[in-house]
Each structure stands twice: as C-alpha cells, then as structure tokens.
Design a protein around this motif. Structure first.
Motif, PDB file in Angstrom:
ATOM      1  N   ALA A 168      -1.819  -6.557  -7.908  1.00  0.00           N
ATOM      2  CA  ALA A 168      -2.147  -5.390  -8.726  1.00  0.00           C
ATOM      3  C   ALA A 168      -1.382  -5.418 -10.042  1.00  0.00           C
ATOM      4  O   ALA A 168      -1.931  -5.080 -11.113  1.00  0.00           O
ATOM      5  CB  ALA A 168      -1.845  -4.110  -7.949  1.00  0.00           C
ATOM      6  N   TRP A 169      -0.114  -5.833  -9.990  1.00  0.00           N
ATOM      7  CA  TRP A 169       0.701  -5.940 -11.205  1.00  0.00           C
ATOM      8  C   TRP A 169       0.119  -6.985 -12.158  1.00  0.00           C
ATOM      9  O   TRP A 169       0.061  -6.769 -13.375  1.00  0.00           O
ATOM     10  CB  TRP A 169       2.135  -6.302 -10.830  1.00  0.00           C
ATOM     11  N   LYS A 170      -0.329  -8.109 -11.628  1.00  0.00           N
ATOM     12  CA  LYS A 170      -0.950  -9.123 -12.481  1.00  0.00           C
ATOM     13  C   LYS A 170      -2.192  -8.567 -13.170  1.00  0.00           C
ATOM     14  O   LYS A 170      -2.506  -8.948 -14.303  1.00  0.00           O
ATOM     15  CB  LYS A 170      -1.314 -10.358 -11.661  1.00  0.00           C
ATOM     16  N   LEU A 171      -2.886  -7.671 -12.521  1.00  0.00           N
ATOM     17  CA  LEU A 171      -4.101  -7.111 -13.105  1.00  0.00           C
ATOM     18  C   LEU A 171      -3.822  -6.031 -14.130  1.00  0.00           C
ATOM     19  O   LEU A 171      -4.470  -5.989 -15.185  1.00  0.00           O
ATOM     20  CB  LEU A 171      -4.992  -6.536 -11.998  1.00  0.00           C
ATOM     21  N   CYS A 172      -2.862  -5.143 -13.826  1.00  0.00           N
ATOM     22  CA  CYS A 172      -2.705  -3.964 -14.687  1.00  0.00           C
ATOM     23  C   CYS A 172      -1.317  -3.794 -15.286  1.00  0.00           C
ATOM     24  O   CYS A 172      -1.116  -2.900 -16.122  1.00  0.00           O
ATOM     25  CB  CYS A 172      -3.094  -2.696 -13.936  1.00  0.00           C
ATOM     26  N   GLY A 173      -0.341  -4.595 -14.871  1.00  0.00           N
ATOM     27  CA  GLY A 173       0.992  -4.506 -15.457  1.00  0.00           C
ATOM     28  C   GLY A 173       1.854  -3.386 -14.914  1.00  0.00           C
ATOM     29  O   GLY A 173       2.936  -3.127 -15.460  1.00  0.00           O
ATOM     30  N   GLU A 174       1.421  -2.701 -13.839  1.00  0.00           N
ATOM     31  CA  GLU A 174       2.190  -1.598 -13.261  1.00  0.00           C
ATOM     32  C   GLU A 174       2.718  -2.007 -11.893  1.00  0.00           C
ATOM     33  O   GLU A 174       2.018  -2.661 -11.115  1.00  0.00           O
ATOM     34  CB  GLU A 174       1.318  -0.351 -13.120  1.00  0.00           C
ATOM     35  N   LEU A 175       3.962  -1.601 -11.588  1.00  0.00           N
ATOM     36  CA  LEU A 175       4.602  -1.950 -10.324  1.00  0.00           C
ATOM     37  C   LEU A 175       4.772  -0.724  -9.442  1.00  0.00           C
ATOM     38  O   LEU A 175       5.309   0.300  -9.871  1.00  0.00           O
ATOM     39  CB  LEU A 175       5.975  -2.577 -10.570  1.00  0.00           C
ATOM     40  N   ALA A 176       4.294  -0.842  -8.207  1.00  0.00           N
ATOM     41  CA  ALA A 176       4.526   0.172  -7.171  1.00  0.00           C
ATOM     42  C   ALA A 176       4.237  -0.479  -5.832  1.00  0.00           C
ATOM     43  O   ALA A 176       3.548  -1.502  -5.758  1.00  0.00           O
ATOM     44  CB  ALA A 176       3.632   1.389  -7.386  1.00  0.00           C
ATOM     45  N   VAL A 177       4.772   0.094  -4.764  1.00  0.00           N
ATOM     46  CA  VAL A 177       4.474  -0.376  -3.411  1.00  0.00           C
ATOM     47  C   VAL A 177       3.797   0.751  -2.636  1.00  0.00           C
ATOM     48  O   VAL A 177       3.968   1.925  -2.957  1.00  0.00           O
ATOM     49  CB  VAL A 177       5.746  -0.825  -2.658  1.00  0.00           C
ATOM     50  N   ASP A 178       3.018   0.359  -1.623  1.00  0.00           N
ATOM     51  CA  ASP A 178       2.429   1.377  -0.757  1.00  0.00           C
ATOM     52  C   ASP A 178       3.152   1.354   0.591  1.00  0.00           C
ATOM     53  O   ASP A 178       3.713   0.325   0.978  1.00  0.00           O
ATOM     54  CB  ASP A 178       0.935   1.111  -0.565  1.00  0.00           C
ATOM     55  N   PRO A 179       3.157   2.460   1.333  1.00  0.00           N
ATOM     56  CA  PRO A 179       3.905   2.504   2.593  1.00  0.00           C
ATOM     57  C   PRO A 179       3.421   1.513   3.638  1.00  0.00           C
ATOM     58  O   PRO A 179       4.231   0.935   4.375  1.00  0.00           O
ATOM     59  CB  PRO A 179       3.709   3.951   3.067  1.00  0.00           C
ATOM     60  N   SER A 180       2.107   1.275   3.747  1.00  0.00           N
ATOM     61  CA  SER A 180       1.601   0.439   4.845  1.00  0.00           C
ATOM     62  C   SER A 180       2.135  -0.975   4.772  1.00  0.00           C
ATOM     63  O   SER A 180       2.405  -1.594   5.805  1.00  0.00           O
ATOM     64  CB  SER A 180       0.070   0.425   4.839  1.00  0.00           C
ATOM     65  N   ASN A 181       2.288  -1.519   3.571  1.00  0.00           N
ATOM     66  CA  ASN A 181       2.791  -2.880   3.420  1.00  0.00           C
ATOM     67  C   ASN A 181       4.307  -2.894   3.266  1.00  0.00           C
ATOM     68  O   ASN A 181       5.005  -3.668   3.916  1.00  0.00           O
ATOM     69  CB  ASN A 181       2.129  -3.555   2.218  1.00  0.00           C
ATOM     70  N   ALA A 182       4.834  -2.028   2.419  1.00  0.00           N
ATOM     71  CA  ALA A 182       6.281  -1.991   2.223  1.00  0.00           C
ATOM     72  C   ALA A 182       7.016  -1.575   3.490  1.00  0.00           C
ATOM     73  O   ALA A 182       8.194  -1.902   3.669  1.00  0.00           O
ATOM     74  CB  ALA A 182       6.633  -1.032   1.081  1.00  0.00           C
ATOM     75  N   GLY A 183       6.333  -0.885   4.399  1.00  0.00           N
ATOM     76  CA  GLY A 183       6.956  -0.518   5.666  1.00  0.00           C
ATOM     77  C   GLY A 183       7.431  -1.717   6.454  1.00  0.00           C
ATOM     78  O   GLY A 183       8.363  -1.611   7.252  1.00  0.00           O
ATOM     79  N   THR A 184       6.808  -2.882   6.238  1.00  0.00           N
ATOM     80  CA  THR A 184       7.197  -4.078   6.996  1.00  0.00           C
ATOM     81  C   THR A 184       8.490  -4.701   6.479  1.00  0.00           C
ATOM     82  O   THR A 184       8.982  -5.665   7.075  1.00  0.00           O
ATOM     83  CB  THR A 184       6.077  -5.131   6.966  1.00  0.00           C
ATOM     84  N   THR A 185       9.061  -4.174   5.390  1.00  0.00           N
ATOM     85  CA  THR A 185      10.356  -4.668   4.923  1.00  0.00           C
ATOM     86  C   THR A 185      11.498  -4.191   5.810  1.00  0.00           C
ATOM     87  O   THR A 185      12.610  -4.726   5.733  1.00  0.00           O
ATOM     88  CB  THR A 185      10.652  -4.190   3.492  1.00  0.00           C
ATOM     89  N   GLY A 186      11.249  -3.159   6.638  1.00  0.00           N
ATOM     90  CA  GLY A 186      12.328  -2.568   7.422  1.00  0.00           C
ATOM     91  C   GLY A 186      13.228  -1.655   6.619  1.00  0.00           C
ATOM     92  O   GLY A 186      14.278  -1.238   7.093  1.00  0.00           O
ATOM     93  N   MET A 187      12.801  -1.318   5.400  1.00  0.00           N
ATOM     94  CA  MET A 187      13.637  -0.497   4.515  1.00  0.00           C
ATOM     95  C   MET A 187      12.956   0.826   4.152  1.00  0.00           C
ATOM     96  O   MET A 187      13.417   1.539   3.283  1.00  0.00           O
ATOM     97  CB  MET A 187      13.967  -1.277   3.242  1.00  0.00           C
ATOM     98  N   LEU A 188      11.859   1.144   4.845  1.00  0.00           N
ATOM     99  CA  LEU A 188      11.089   2.348   4.547  1.00  0.00           C
ATOM    100  C   LEU A 188      11.107   3.256   5.773  1.00  0.00           C
ATOM    101  O   LEU A 188      10.998   2.786   6.902  1.00  0.00           O
ATOM    102  CB  LEU A 188       9.643   1.966   4.208  1.00  0.00           C
ATOM    103  N   ASP A 189      11.231   4.540   5.545  1.00  0.00           N
ATOM    104  CA  ASP A 189      11.315   5.518   6.625  1.00  0.00           C
ATOM    105  C   ASP A 189       9.907   5.894   7.101  1.00  0.00           C
ATOM    106  O   ASP A 189       9.059   6.287   6.305  1.00  0.00           O
ATOM    107  CB  ASP A 189      12.052   6.766   6.122  1.00  0.00           C
ATOM    108  N   LEU A 190       9.670   5.775   8.420  1.00  0.00           N
ATOM    109  CA  LEU A 190       8.365   6.118   8.965  1.00  0.00           C
ATOM    110  C   LEU A 190       8.006   7.583   8.757  1.00  0.00           C
ATOM    111  O   LEU A 190       6.841   7.931   8.574  1.00  0.00           O
ATOM    112  CB  LEU A 190       8.348   5.836  10.478  1.00  0.00           C
ATOM    113  N   GLN A 191       9.010   8.450   8.801  1.00  0.00           N
ATOM    114  CA  GLN A 191       8.745   9.883   8.699  1.00  0.00           C
ATOM    115  C   GLN A 191       8.445  10.302   7.262  1.00  0.00           C
ATOM    116  O   GLN A 191       7.480  11.019   7.007  1.00  0.00           O
ATOM    117  CB  GLN A 191       9.947  10.676   9.236  1.00  0.00           C
TER     118      GLN A 191
END
Length: 528
Positions: free
Chosen positions: A174-197
């Motif tokens: 997405a960043w390559k397409l539009c130049g904006e950086l953000a993560v979504d919970p469904s994928n970033a949740g697999t880092t182990g650094m995101l709170d499920l709640q």
C-alpha cells in the motif's frame, strides 16, 4: 448489500502477497473474478545466516507491477476503470523503514533466523514473558516480530539504528502505491506487539524485551481509505494516478471475510499450502494452555482463534511429484487436473485406507510446537492394498483428522463448537476431500464458488475504502456463493473417531523418537 452509484461500472483490484507468489486480481462489484496476474517469487537466504529468508523489496515490487499490468491487459480494462485497490499478505512478514520513509529491510513469514533470540526472550521475567505476550496479543514468541528485531540489534546494528517504522508486507505494498504508512490489526496482530482488546500497539512489551518502542506506525482498520495512487506508482504499475488505496490485512482474516465468516461462532477450514482452521470468537480471549493462536479479525471488535496444520498442501504436492509421474502424464492427455484423477483412484479405497497412518503435521501446540519425522505407519506388502491410491487417500484423511483435532483444541478453551464448516482454498477443489472432511468432523461442509477467498475479501476492503460498499460484514455475506454441500456419513464418522484416537497415540510415540535424537523433526518452532 448496498452499492454506491459508481460501483456498477467499475472494478476492484487486490494484491495478494503469499509466501510463494504475488497475485493481482480484478473483481467486479458482484464479487466475480475478471482477471488475474501472478508471478512466483523467491526469498533470499543470507549467506552464513541459517534460517534466514529476506524479502527482496526491489525485485518483488517489480513483480507486483508486472502482475498488475498483466491483470489489466487480460481484463482489457483501461486503468481508470479500477475504482480502488487494497493489499493483503502472508502474516508475520515485516518491513522496516528509515526516517525518510524508505524501506530498508524486510523478511518473509518463513524467516527463522532468530532461534537464539526466541530463547533469550523466553527467559525474561523468569520465563513468564512469553505468557504475558500471549495473554495480551494471542501470539507466542516463535513467530512474532520481537525476536527478529532483537536479532537485528545483535547482528545488523546498522539497520536497527536506521529503522524508524515497522509495518507488514501488505502495508508495504500500500505504501508503494500511495506513499502512506499504516498497519491494520489483523496483520500487525501477528507481531505479538498488538493488544487483542484495544486493537492497538503495546509499547511496554517492547520495553520489557529491551527493544525500541518508537518503531510503531499508526494503526488503521481494514477498509479505511489510506491514500491515492501516486504518479510515480502509476507510471510503474499501470494504474491511474489518484486511484483510492484502502487498508488491507492478513490473508487468513481477509479470506474469512471473502467466505462470509463474519459472525460469532462461524468456522472455516482454509486448505492451502498450510491449512488453517479458524473460529470466530464471541469476545477476544486466549487459551490458558497456549495451544491456539488468537488474532484480531478484520471485523472491528472481533477476534478469531486460528489453528494451523503444517505443510498439508505441500505434502500433497510432494506426493504427486515424487510418486505420480504416470498420473501427471495421463492427466495431461485427458485434460483433467491430476489431483482429480488421484481422487478418482482413491475413492475406490475404503474409509480408513486399510489402516495406513500418515505422520506429518501434528495438531497445534503453539507454546511448544514441533513435529515428528514424516512417515507412513502400517504399510503392508500387499500391492492390492498398499499402493498410490491408498497412500493418497490416507493423506487426505489425515489432513481432515488434524483439522478435527485442532477444532477440538479451540472448543476446549472457547466453548465454541461449530455446527457446520466452510471449506475453501485449493484443498476444497477435491470432492473426495470435502466428503472426508465432513465424515471425519461429523459436520455438514459447504464449499464456496470462489475458492481463493482471500483476494475477494481484500476486494471487499478496497470497495469499502472507496465507498463502493457500505459494510464489510454485510458485503462478505452477500457476495459468497455456494457450489457444493456435503453431509457426514454416520458410519464413516464413527470409524474416523477411532482412527483419530489411534493417530493421536501413534503421533505421540513418534515424537519420542525425535526427543531421543533417533529421527529428525519435520519442523520445529524457533527457540525449541
């Protein structure tokens, strides 16, 4: 399903970045696939770094652009007909960026270099750190981002010092397409650094691990409008500048959306290279035994229990390529799929495959996960009973048994027991396999028209971001179409219950051979 006035004449594009390939897929607003471009990619092993699988940022972006142009050409569409684009990807793969927003390093989900770092992190707080991570995020350390970041801090301090932001591979596209950086919970949740709640980062986990907590990028829900295709990206990939870019997500969760698995208690078996068994939970909760992974769903506020069967599809490919040269030639002459031909042969073998028991993937034990050595148990010297069709059927039965065991593990902690299953992905093309799954689990099985549901779920996210659709959940339910239904055979189910118990006992014995060093595990989680 409510549509905007612009939807009837436009199309949606998804980028599906899997472990082995990148696909660009175009859908119309009815969820019908119009065209696709695909290219295989290879991950780079770093010399002298066992288990490393770096993601080739430059070459893989070129392959992505190639696929987009291929899909547009196949569909014979002008770029302006694409109303929106979004990306999904393999989970666990991460990308790091410097302070100027330039991607400087990435690794694929299969990267396993950080075994020592996993062990090091497990020692924090007298061994309780992993349990804290799991209770918060639903993830254990073996597949999370923290060991890889710690590896960089140990061995590639130049990259670690430069790093200013972390995202997932779908976010990089997405960043390559539009130049904006953000993560979504469904994928970033697999880092182990995101709170499920809260569905947001937990910087304190990084602090406890002795890692930098300033790397965390903004979080945006799947289906949010992120930006628009830049002129530079348009020149590279063939899309029109200004095309909306939506926030995508993790492949399994978007696959669930594409299957209409959006309500509490709904359950699916996704049959790809690895098989996932996913169950929507009534509220975010984790397993006290730490057997099962729990992820944020793409539906806000919903969590999803996920169990994994290792190498299921890859095992079938290995068997086909190693033993079925004659069937491959025959299938080419007849113009049929070789797996369909093998299923026709296997259908003549009785349920239970004459007692042949495959040993490949174990049921999921997320905290302490490793597998026995690959094997077939109970082979005989009778060529009428022990032959290719018997082994093929035994492999299909075993995949269903492992899925059933994993669903039992989820039910044990969540209380959610499915009353039916959705079966999708490449495995669901098999009519015999679908019936075996129904017989083993004792549940009705539904097979959707769209087998590759991940790309469709991503298209729904792209459509919501651009205002083509008003609701991800309602659109997922509205777009799914059913091809086949299977009902369990009660007699076969009772037979498979006994076979499941036997397999569990045999597998436990096979693990003792690994423990004693007599055989080699098919796979071990990093840090074991």
């Amino acid at each position: 399903m409510a549509l905007s006035s612009s939807a009837s004449s436009g199309y949606l594009l998804t980028l599906d970045a899997g472990t082995g390939s990148i696909r660009a897929v175009i859908f119309n607003h009815h969820g019908e696939q119009i065209a696709a471009g695909q290219a295989e990619w290879q991950h780079l092993e770093v010399e002298g770094v066992p288990g490393s699988m770096e993601f080739d940022l430059e070459n893989n972006w070129q392959l992505t652009c190639q696929c987009i142009r291929q899909a547009l050409q196949q569909a014979q569409l002008p770029p302006r007909e694409i109303l929106s684009v979004a990306a999904c990807s393999m989970r666990e793969g991460i990308v790091l960026y410097d302070k100027n927003g330039t991607a400087i390093w990435a690794c694929a989900n299969v990267d396993a270099r950080a075994k020592r770092e996993v062990s090091e992190l497990k020692e924090i707080h007298h061994g309780d750190f992993e349990r804290e991570v799991y209770a918060c995020s639903g993830q254990t350390l073996a597949l999370s981002a923290m060991p890889r970041l710690l590896w960089l801090a140990h061995y590639r301090q130049d990259i670690y010092r430069q790093a200013a932001t972390i995202t997932m591979i779908s976010d990089w596209l997405a960043w390559k397409l539009c130049g904006e950086l953000a993560v979504d919970p469904s994928n970033a949740g697999t880092t182990g650094m995101l709170d499920l709640q809260t569905r947001n980062w937990r910087p304190d986990l990084l602090d406890m691990a002795g890692l930098r907590a300033d790397l965390l990028s903004p979080v945006a829900e799947t289906g949010t409008l992120l930006g628009k295709v830049t002129a530079e990206a348009a020149a590279a990939c063939g899309l029109a500048a200004g095309t909306p870019v939506g926030v995508g997500g993790g492949d399994v969760q978007l696959g669930s959306l594409g299957l209409g698995i959006v309500r509490s208690g709904q359950t699916a078996v996704l049959g790809g290279s690895f098989w996932q068994q996913v169950v929507n939970l009534p509220q975010p909760q984790t397993d006290p035994e730490m057997n099962i992974r729990v992820n944020p769903h793409v539906i806000p506020g919903m969590a999803q229990a996920e169990s994994i069967s290792f190498f299921t599809g890859l095992t079938m490919r290995w068997f086909r390529d190693a033993f079925c040269a004659e069937e491959k030639l025959l299938s080419q002459r007849l113009g049929v799929d070789v797996y369909s031909l093998l299923e026709e042969m296997a259908a003549r073998v009785p349920p239970g495959a004459w007692g042949v028991t495959p040993i490949f993937s174990d049921a999921m034990h997320f905290k302490n996960w490793y597998h026995a050595a690959p094997a077939f148990i109970n082979l005989s010297l009778d060529p009428e009973r022990c032959n290719k069709q018997t082994l093929f059927r035994a492999l299909e039965e075993n995949a269903a048994i492992v899925s059933a065991c994993n669903l039992d593990l989820i039910a044990n902690f969540s209380g959610v027991r499915a009353d039916s299953l959705v079966f999708a992905g490449g495995g669901a093309k098999g009519k015999l396999w679908s019936q075996i799954l129904s017989d083993v689990t004792g549940l009705p099985v539904r097979v959707p028209m769209v087998k590759e549901a991940t790309a469709l779920g991503c298209a729904i996210a792209a459509g919501v971001a651009a205002g083509v659709y008003h609701s991800m959940a309602e659109t997922g339910e509205a777009l799914v179409r059913w091809e086949r239904d299977y009902q369990p055979n009660a007699t076969h189910h009772q037979h498979y219950l006994q076979q499941k118990q036997a397999w569990q006992a045999i597998y436990a014995e096979q693990l003792t051979l690994v423990d004693s060093g007599l055989t080699t595990s098919m796979w071990k989680a990093p840090g074991l």
